[in-house]
Motif scaffolding. Structure first.
Motif: not given
Length: 280
Positions: A1-11, A76-81, A101-103, A107-109
């Motif tokens: 796993m090279k790149h992980v996106a997390v939407v929401g910076g809470g606990t 929208e600033q999250v890298p593609l794929v 929908a935005a995520m 186009a994440p895997k």
């Protein structure tokens, strides 16, 4: 796993981001709120210092870990794929649908929701390809608790489920798989205990401190149900209780003490006061 996106910076978001970076991934965290972003950074820094003090990593490893976590303000600033994208926003249906929908447009895997109660099939309606979507229910604190509950929706593909299991293993955790029923398995077990503890406080059985002491000393729970509720957020507890009450009936009805505390702004750790005082 090279790149992980997390939407929401809470606990939960900070925990998922931390363990992903610890495993070696570059992590992009979406958090538009500046104050929450500052709290996120503070928690990461404190956790790194704690890991160094306990010999888990050295100072150079801590610096490297911190450098692998970046914050952006929009999806929208999250890298593609990216390899995995996980939403950890509040338990509000419309918000989750909008975020998912935005995520999907990035186009994440694999897409996961950290929801602890909402229907995965309902959330999947926001996605053009629901086969890559499932529930990934982490537990707080994420860096300490070794379980991730995977929730397979009716559209989740076998390949996506296998990939999610590999992701969990890569994080150094274990998984269990449940089908998409309201509350899944763990949330139902957790919530019923917490609501009963609140009812005992409400009816004057004993104090919140002693109820939690009973859970910790008699049943070896790492933290009592009321302190855990404060950590999770009493507003979150209330949202989940109402969701499960609608699905499973009155045994999940929120007690009046919970309704009143949320109305008064006593939300637990996030507000500084709940069943316990949280001065920090």
């Amino acid at each position: 796993m090279k790149h992980v996106a997390v939407v929401g910076g809470g606990t939960m978001g900070v925990g998922i981001a931390y363990v992903s970076a610890m495993a070696g991934a570059t992590v992009t965290v979406v958090e538009p709120d500046q104050s929450r972003a500052l709290a996120f950074n503070r928690t990461v820094d404190e956790t790194i210092l704690s890991s160094i003090a306990r010999g888990k990593i050295d100072a150079a490893g801590g610096d490297a870990l911190r450098s692998r976590i970046e914050r952006v303000t929009t999806v929208e600033q999250v890298p593609l794929v990216v390899d995995v994208a996980i939403e950890t926003v509040s338990e509000k249906l419309e918000l989750k649908l909008e975020v998912l929908a935005a995520m999907a447009a990035r186009a994440p895997k694999l897409i996961g929701s950290n929801t602890s109660a909402m229907s995965i099939d309902r959330l999947a309606q926001a996605l053009p390809d629901p086969t890559i979507f499932l529930g990934m229910h982490f537990f707080n604190p994420v860096w300490s608790l070794p379980l991730v509950e995977l929730v397979r929706g009716q559209y989740t593909s076998e390949a996506s489920l296998i990939e999610a299991r590999h992701f969990v293993e890569w994080l150094g955790k274990q998984s269990l798989t449940v089908r998409d029923v309201p509350g899944f398995a763990t949330s139902r077990l957790d919530l019923i205990s917490s609501l009963e503890a609140m009812r005992m406080v409400e009816s004057g059985v004993t104090t919140a401190t002693d109820i939690d002491k009973a859970a910790v000393l008699a049943y070896r729970h790492p933290v009592g149900p009321l302190r855990l509720s404060d950590i999770v957020g009493l507003d979150v507890r209330l949202d989940i209780a109402r969701t499960l009450e609608a699905a499973h009936g009155s045994r999940f009805s929120p007690p009046q003490i919970l309704i009143d505390m949320v109305a008064e702004g006593k939300l637990g750790v996030k507000s500084g006061e709940g069943f316990f005082s949280w001065p920090q």
